[in-house]
Design an enzyme around this catalytic site. Structure first.
Site, PDB file in Angstrom:
ATOM      1  CB  SER A 193      64.421  59.589  23.493  1.00  0.00           C
ATOM      2  OG  SER A 193      63.895  60.279  24.617  1.00  0.00           O
TER       3      SER A 193
ATOM      4  CG  ASP B 160      59.362  86.892  24.633  1.00  0.00           C
ATOM      5  OD1 ASP B 160      60.492  86.820  24.122  1.00  0.00           O
ATOM      6  OD2 ASP B 160      58.526  87.767  24.340  1.00  0.00           O
TER       7      ASP B 160
ATOM      8  CG  HIS C 246      56.509  77.878  28.464  1.00  0.00           C
ATOM      9  ND1 HIS C 246      57.646  77.133  28.293  1.00  0.00           N
ATOM     10  CD2 HIS C 246      56.850  78.906  29.286  1.00  0.00           C
ATOM     11  CE1 HIS C 246      58.630  77.682  28.988  1.00  0.00           C
ATOM     12  NE2 HIS C 246      58.170  78.748  29.598  1.00  0.00           N
TER      13      HIS C 246
ATOM     14  CD  GLU D 163      57.046  59.465  14.906  1.00  0.00           C
ATOM     15  OE1 GLU D 163      57.962  59.489  15.754  1.00  0.00           O
ATOM     16  OE2 GLU D 163      55.837  59.467  15.202  1.00  0.00           O
TER      17      GLU D 163
ATOM     18  CG  HIS E 299      57.009  64.145  16.366  1.00  0.00           C
ATOM     19  ND1 HIS E 299      55.695  63.867  16.063  1.00  0.00           N
ATOM     20  CD2 HIS E 299      57.448  63.072  17.080  1.00  0.00           C
ATOM     21  CE1 HIS E 299      55.351  62.694  16.548  1.00  0.00           C
ATOM     22  NE2 HIS E 299      56.400  62.188  17.171  1.00  0.00           N
TER      23      HIS E 299
ATOM     24  CB  THR F 232      55.691  85.175  29.335  1.00  0.00           C
ATOM     25  OG1 THR F 232      55.623  84.596  28.024  1.00  0.00           O
ATOM     26  CG2 THR F 232      56.410  86.513  29.275  1.00  0.00           C
TER      27      THR F 232
END
Length: 676
Positions: free
Chosen positions: A291, A616, A70, A449, A131, A619
């Protein structure tokens, strides 16, 4: 411009924002010269891993394997050196990756040493991951982190090393006089505490710093030349998990989109040009319990569309950072750094840091049953639950272990032990800690973390030793290696997901406070820090490759690679989705680093101009296997609202492995279509 040409420059989206970026933060010329005491460099590298059949890193779902792209993954590097002493320098690199593992860092350092000598070492190079959970995994040299990726993935490992080193090299070559600015603000609506019950166990004095149980702090470091912004690093704690475990397309998630938006959509950056013009990195901080899934379900909040959420949460981070540009104050002060290695399996923690006035010790890493249960916004198997005492089977086993070893009880209880990964050598035990000073800004770089309250304690500890305010200290998590979560002892006792993944036991955070106090004291005194034990990179046990590479690709019967199997429609309106299916080959033959598997082109006088590629947002590149050796590539382009009217086409490019092993490139081009 032909199909191989560079992407067209995009204008700034809004004139008002353009004015902000070019003038609002610029001091008068004389003041600018006064503060140009630094040499600044920026660089971007393509770190996109294997886009097909590579297990993804983060959710630990074995069936989550890459099926395309993506948005491409990037490494964004920033070098800062003192103007009069360029040997005093640091490089901060923010990488669109799930984690930075120690063997990746060592390989990057080796690559840089070959090309730049001893300019960058483990002391002054800070590598941090965003992450994202939407990227290929299999690049660790420790077994635990390669289990769900079906072993080590050399193609993805090499992509990370090559692109990260390239970003640093480009930043080094880009060094020029400039000005640093620092600003702080707040952002809400981009995070929620997914471990509220554990958070509530902390003292009230600490909790009052986090209204709503979130850390709203957003910190911006700006890079300016000649009165114009040329780069920025933003630190804000929220997980890059807007995309759910159901997603199989490579993406930088919300932080990757925030960087892309500022660079490409706002500043008109062309990633294929040598000088990017503007580089924006969105880095993590103390994000363990933060989150972006505002409704605490995978892929939810503020909408039920995970891709829309990625864009929204990313845009909110960008907008909060962009608002700070005009208020950034000049950074003054020197460049410095300290680094040490710590064996976290056996740190003796002094009473000064334990909180109960007694000495305690960390121990070999162990995962709790709560770790396997997953977090609120990413639950694991239904037969496991978060919380101490909620998993009777493992609780019974653990109680037997604790009866046999009071020492283990003191260090790991009330954890219900699921797997002793430390004694198995499946995770690193010798870990790097690093402190980087850029003027009055201090970065606490650690390979875990950490929760928001844990981050507060670390910042206070370091600030006290340095004689500065805690707001001048930022936790840079996911840095230089990775070894799970880090909770306060109070949060640990709840044994939520984060506590179950705090592997070195209840006293892990106090151990880090002690060790960072040590190197902060060294920095304040101008003394060198002890190196500590040698790093253990586990070169054999972790680099087991169980998944074979590409054997051969086959074109469709009677056809060839690049053939159009499903053509586009004759025309599309803005907001509609153009789609073309091509005969293709396995994309792992060549990940096309710095290049693209697709081009969207518009006809211009004299040829075709590329307006978008697989980096991008508009797309999508989907790969699918067809039989044993054949495959297809589906290219989709959602026509942006600002697309110009005219004639367009879609180009797919790939690389096919022939019998005998030779790889040859191919391309295919669709029929043209209209956008009106």
């Amino acid at each position: 411009m032909d199909g191989q040409g560079a992407l067209g420059r995009r204008p700034l989206l809004k004139a008002g924002l353009a004015t902000l970026l070019t003038t609002a933060s610029a001091a008068p010329a004389r003041a600018e010269r006064r503060h140009e005491r630094y040499l600044l460099g920026r660089g971007i590298g393509d770190v996109t891993g294997q886009p097909a059949e590579n297990g993804m890193m983060g959710y630990a779902r074995i069936g989550q394997r890459t099926t395309g792209i993506h948005q491409r993954q990037r490494a964004r590097a920033f070098v800062v050196a003192e103007h009069d002493r360029p040997d005093r320098r640091v490089a901060v690199v923010v990488v669109d990756a799930g984690m930075i593992f120690g063997c990746v860092r060592e390989a990057v350092l080796a690559r840089l040493a070959e090309r730049l000598g001893d300019r960058y070492t483990e002391r002054n190079l800070l590598l941090a991951a965003t992450h994202t959970h939407a990227a290929p995994g299999g690049f660790s040299c420790h077994t635990l982190y390669n289990v769900t990726t079906i072993g080590f993935q050399p193609g993805t490992f090499e992509a990370l090393v090559t692109g990260t080193a390239e970003a640093v090299e480009r930043a080094d070559a880009d060094l020029a006089p400039g000005r640093l600015g620092l600003a702080r603000g707040e952002l809400t609506g981009a995070s929620v505490n997914r471990s509220r019950e554990a958070f509530e166990r902390n003292p009230a004095e600490e909790k009052r710093h986090f209204p709503g149980a979130v850390d709203p702090s957003t910190v911006l470091l700006t890079f300016e030349r000649g009165g114009h912004p040329v780069g920025a690093i933003n630190w804000f704690p929220t997980h890059a998990t807007s995309l759910s475990p159901d997603n199989t397309l490579v993406s930088g998630d919300n932080k990757g989109y925030a960087a892309y938006h500022w660079e490409r959509e706002v500043s008109g950056v062309d990633y294929r040009e040598p000088d990017p013009g503007f580089v924006a990195a969105f880095a993590q901080s103390n994000a363990a319990d933060m989150s972006p899934n505002l409704e605490l379900r995978p892929g939810t909040g503020p909408t039920d569309d995970e891709f829309a959420n990625t864009r929204i949460i990313g845009t909110r981070q960008y907008a909060a950072a962009a608002r700070l540009v005009s208020s950034a104050r000049p950074v003054t002060g020197g460049i410095d750094h300290r680094m040490s290695r710590v064996d976290m399996s056996g740190v003796a923690v002094a009473p000064e840091f334990t909180g109960d006035g007694r000495k305690h010790t960390t121990c070999a890493a162990a995962l709790g049953a709560s770790f396997a249960a997953g977090a609120e916004d990413g639950p694991g198997p239904s037969f496991l639950d978060e919380g101490a005492g909620n998993n009777p089977f493992f609780g019974t086993i653990s109680e037997a272990l604790y009866r046999a070893s009071p020492e283990l009880r003191e260090r790991q209880a009330p954890k219900e032990i699921l797997l002793p990964v430390g004694p198995l050598g499946w995770v690193p035990r010798v870990l790097p800690i690093q402190l980087v000073r850029i003027g009055e800004l201090h970065l606490v770089a650690l390979p875990q973390e950490v929760s928001v309250v844990g981050g507060l304690r670390l910042r206070r500890t370091v600030a006290e030793r340095l004689g500065t305010a805690p707001e001048n200290v930022v936790v840079a998590g996911y840095a230089n290696d990775y070894a799970g979560y880090l909770t306060t002892p109070e949060e640990y006792d709840r044994q939520a997901y984060e506590g179950g993944h705090t592997m070195f036991g209840r006293w892990s955070l106090p151990a880090y406070q002690q060790e960072f106090a040590r190197i902060a004291s060294d920095l304040a005194a101008g003394a060198e820090s002890a190196d500590g034990p040698s790093a253990e990179l586990n070169p054999g046990g972790g680099r087991v490759r169980l998944q074979p590479g590409v054997v051969v690709d086959a074109p469709p019967p009677g056809g060839d690679f690049g053939d159009v199997l499903e053509p586009p429609g004759r025309g599309y309106a803005r907001g509609e989705r153009a789609r073309v299916v091509f005969a293709s080959a396995h994309p792992n033959n060549d990940r096309r680093g710095g290049d693209s598997f697709l081009l969207v082109q518009r006809r211009v006088p004299g040829g075709w101009s590329t307006v978008a590629d697989d980096g991008d947002w508009s797309t999508e590149y989907h790969w699918a296997r067809k039989g044993l050796a054949a495959s297809t590539a589906t290219v989709a382009w959602t026509v942006p609202s600002g697309a110009e009217s005219g004639e367009y086409r879609i180009v797919h490019r790939g690389d096919a492995k022939e019998p005998g092993g030779r790889v040859r490139s191919f391309s295919g081009t669709s029929d043209s279509f209209r956008v009106e």
